[in-house]
Design a protein around this motif. Sequence first.
Motif, PDB file in Angstrom:
ATOM      1  N   VAL A 142       0.833  -1.202   0.000  1.00  0.00           N
ATOM      2  CA  VAL A 142       0.000   0.000   0.000  1.00  0.00           C
ATOM      3  C   VAL A 142       0.865   1.249   0.000  1.00  0.00           C
ATOM      4  CG1 VAL A 142      -1.592   1.359   1.410  1.00  0.00           C
ATOM      5  CG2 VAL A 142      -2.027  -1.081   1.052  1.00  0.00           C
ATOM      6  N   ALA A 143       1.971   1.221   0.739  1.00  0.00           N
ATOM      7  CA  ALA A 143       2.853   2.389   0.817  1.00  0.00           C
ATOM      8  C   ALA A 143       3.427   2.746  -0.555  1.00  0.00           C
ATOM      9  CB  ALA A 143       3.984   2.125   1.806  1.00  0.00           C
ATOM     10  N   ILE A 144       3.742   1.719  -1.348  1.00  0.00           N
ATOM     11  CA  ILE A 144       4.291   1.976  -2.687  1.00  0.00           C
ATOM     12  C   ILE A 144       3.239   2.632  -3.576  1.00  0.00           C
ATOM     13  CG2 ILE A 144       5.149   0.859  -4.771  1.00  0.00           C
ATOM     14  CD1 ILE A 144       6.538  -1.184  -2.960  1.00  0.00           C
ATOM     15  N   VAL A 145       2.020   2.111  -3.531  1.00  0.00           N
ATOM     16  CA  VAL A 145       0.940   2.690  -4.339  1.00  0.00           C
ATOM     17  C   VAL A 145       0.626   4.104  -3.851  1.00  0.00           C
ATOM     18  CG1 VAL A 145      -1.460   2.447  -5.060  1.00  0.00           C
ATOM     19  CG2 VAL A 145      -0.022   0.415  -4.839  1.00  0.00           C
ATOM     20  N   GLU A 146       0.635   4.303  -2.524  1.00  0.00           N
ATOM     21  CA  GLU A 146       0.361   5.634  -1.976  1.00  0.00           C
ATOM     22  C   GLU A 146       1.400   6.642  -2.448  1.00  0.00           C
ATOM     23  OE1 GLU A 146       0.308   7.819   2.372  1.00  0.00           O
ATOM     24  OE2 GLU A 146      -0.526   5.799   2.213  1.00  0.00           O
ATOM     25  N   ASP A 147       2.650   6.222  -2.480  1.00  0.00           N
ATOM     26  CA  ASP A 147       3.704   7.117  -2.955  1.00  0.00           C
ATOM     27  C   ASP A 147       3.448   7.551  -4.391  1.00  0.00           C
ATOM     28  OD1 ASP A 147       6.503   8.314  -2.821  1.00  0.00           O
ATOM     29  OD2 ASP A 147       6.744   6.872  -4.460  1.00  0.00           O
ATOM     30  N   ARG A 148       2.961   6.638  -5.204  1.00  0.00           N
ATOM     31  CA  ARG A 148       2.683   6.963  -6.606  1.00  0.00           C
ATOM     32  C   ARG A 148       1.598   8.038  -6.712  1.00  0.00           C
ATOM     33  NH1 ARG A 148       4.480   4.106 -10.756  1.00  0.00           N
ATOM     34  NH2 ARG A 148       2.628   4.666 -11.985  1.00  0.00           N
ATOM     35  N   VAL A 149       0.489   7.867  -5.987  1.00  0.00           N
ATOM     36  CA  VAL A 149      -0.602   8.846  -6.140  1.00  0.00           C
ATOM     37  C   VAL A 149      -0.246  10.182  -5.502  1.00  0.00           C
ATOM     38  CG1 VAL A 149      -2.362   7.040  -6.304  1.00  0.00           C
ATOM     39  CG2 VAL A 149      -1.869   8.062  -4.078  1.00  0.00           C
ATOM     40  N   ARG A 150       0.591  10.176  -4.473  1.00  0.00           N
ATOM     41  CA  ARG A 150       1.024  11.452  -3.905  1.00  0.00           C
ATOM     42  C   ARG A 150       1.898  12.224  -4.889  1.00  0.00           C
ATOM     43  NH1 ARG A 150      -0.249  12.320   1.350  1.00  0.00           N
ATOM     44  NH2 ARG A 150      -0.786  10.529   2.659  1.00  0.00           N
ATOM     45  N   ARG A 151       2.500  11.506  -5.812  1.00  0.00           N
ATOM     46  CA  ARG A 151       3.312  12.167  -6.839  1.00  0.00           C
ATOM     47  C   ARG A 151       2.529  12.413  -8.125  1.00  0.00           C
ATOM     48  NH1 ARG A 151       7.731   9.081  -8.516  1.00  0.00           N
ATOM     49  NH2 ARG A 151       6.993   7.158  -7.527  1.00  0.00           N
ATOM     50  N   GLY A 152       1.215  12.116  -8.101  1.00  0.00           N
ATOM     51  CA  GLY A 152       0.380  12.383  -9.260  1.00  0.00           C
ATOM     52  C   GLY A 152       0.496  11.362 -10.366  1.00  0.00           C
ATOM     53  N   LEU A 153       1.015  10.173 -10.033  1.00  0.00           N
ATOM     54  CA  LEU A 153       1.153   9.118 -11.025  1.00  0.00           C
ATOM     55  C   LEU A 153      -0.086   8.223 -11.022  1.00  0.00           C
ATOM     56  CD1 LEU A 153       4.847   8.093 -10.277  1.00  0.00           C
ATOM     57  CD2 LEU A 153       4.015   9.685 -12.026  1.00  0.00           C
ATOM     58  N   VAL A 154      -0.295   7.524 -12.122  1.00  0.00           N
ATOM     59  CA  VAL A 154      -1.396   6.566 -12.194  1.00  0.00           C
ATOM     60  C   VAL A 154      -1.103   5.450 -11.196  1.00  0.00           C
ATOM     61  CG1 VAL A 154      -2.617   4.916 -13.658  1.00  0.00           C
ATOM     62  CG2 VAL A 154      -1.858   7.109 -14.608  1.00  0.00           C
ATOM     63  N   PRO A 155      -2.046   5.108 -10.310  1.00  0.00           N
ATOM     64  CA  PRO A 155      -1.760   4.083  -9.304  1.00  0.00           C
ATOM     65  C   PRO A 155      -1.633   2.706  -9.922  1.00  0.00           C
ATOM     66  CG  PRO A 155      -4.075   4.685  -9.225  1.00  0.00           C
ATOM     67  CD  PRO A 155      -3.412   5.656 -10.173  1.00  0.00           C
ATOM     68  N   GLY A 156      -0.685   1.926  -9.417  1.00  0.00           N
ATOM     69  CA  GLY A 156      -0.606   0.517  -9.789  1.00  0.00           C
ATOM     70  C   GLY A 156      -1.423  -0.295  -8.798  1.00  0.00           C
ATOM     71  N   SER A 157      -1.544  -1.590  -9.039  1.00  0.00           N
ATOM     72  CA  SER A 157      -2.290  -2.444  -8.119  1.00  0.00           C
ATOM     73  C   SER A 157      -1.378  -2.907  -6.985  1.00  0.00           C
ATOM     74  CB  SER A 157      -2.846  -3.668  -8.849  1.00  0.00           C
ATOM     75  OG  SER A 157      -1.798  -4.507  -9.292  1.00  0.00           O
TER      76      SER A 157
END
Length: 378
Positions: free
Chosen positions: A241-256
């Motif tokens: 979850v932390a990896i996906v959260e990092d992506r959306v905090r940077r404005g990237l498309v979330p992965g699964s």
Amino acid sequence: MSDQDTERLPSEPSPAKGDVRTAYKTDIVVIGAGQAGLSTAYNLSKLGLQPGRNFVILDKSPEAGGAWQYRWPSLTLSTVNRIHDLPGMQFADVVEEGATEVRASVAVPKYFAAYERKFDLPVYRPVTVKVVCDRGARLRVETDRETFSARGIVNATGTWETPVIPTYPGAERFEGRQLHTRDYRNAEEFAGQHVVIVGGGISALQLLDEISRVASTTWVTRREPQFRDGPFTQEDGRAGVAIVEDRVRRGLVPGSVVSVTGIPWTPALKAARERGVLNRLPMFSEITEHGVRWPNGTEQRADVILWNTGFRSSLDHLAPLQIREEGGGITMSGRLATQVSRDPRIHLVGYGPSASTIGANRAGGAAARELAAYLGLA
């Protein structure tokens, strides 16, 4: 003609009336009544906000249950990944413990309906949100029924309505059937046929296991699936979850999350491996009239192509708000990354790191508290 706002909220959705200009005023509109939406509504109520006055819950489905009510019949409580309790009420309070062969599409809607009754959460349904527009100090939420005027929204529409099927050359020529995970009902309809199963997620593997018992199968994925030998721990889940959260905090498309954590070797998957079912092939390059073809010219005849290629977040109704970044992602902020950075009046739950039942619970609570505080309601 300008819009008219009214404080009166409808007791139930009225029939569609065409171009209706009256907008029912409320503080917060919760869009969606699945796990994330109900968790949000529960937490708003616990903050002292009154359902039907301070907030309303809109749901597209005709009955309680969110996307669970549409899942395939063979998905039972024994085969589902896991069902997490909603806050304040245990699943076992409604569904008898040990009832493992009960369909998830029956058990979970029963639980959600009981939850709505227990906590007096009136859900307006079926109501489809068509578009959300910025009206200065307020947001205009237009539906196929009423129109609402809100100070903030919590979007909890999930992904079930927007399946993803990638484009491959020749797809329009295929003379067999092409289905998506959401179209699947049971394996028996494929008996005696050859089915190409596309995808490396949990759903793809479950359907591969089922279908391979009555039909011949070919399993293909874009990437080599990552299996894990050890048990799936809470620490593993949090790390994913932390990896996906990092992506959306940077404005990237979330992965699964599963793409990060890997797929656990369940007894069913081990048995499928012993049966020789898990012989994964790389993705084909094109679809022919009668099957699929790889770059080296190898062909496989097929009656069915079953795309287990996931879903994307159902957010098209938010397009006028222009919350997406140039690359298609949405920059999120807040304690659990539920707040849209471009517009703090908007929270997304069930998006990115909260796209799981336990994640949706926590996100619903965070979104309720942060939005209520931002609007000066708590």
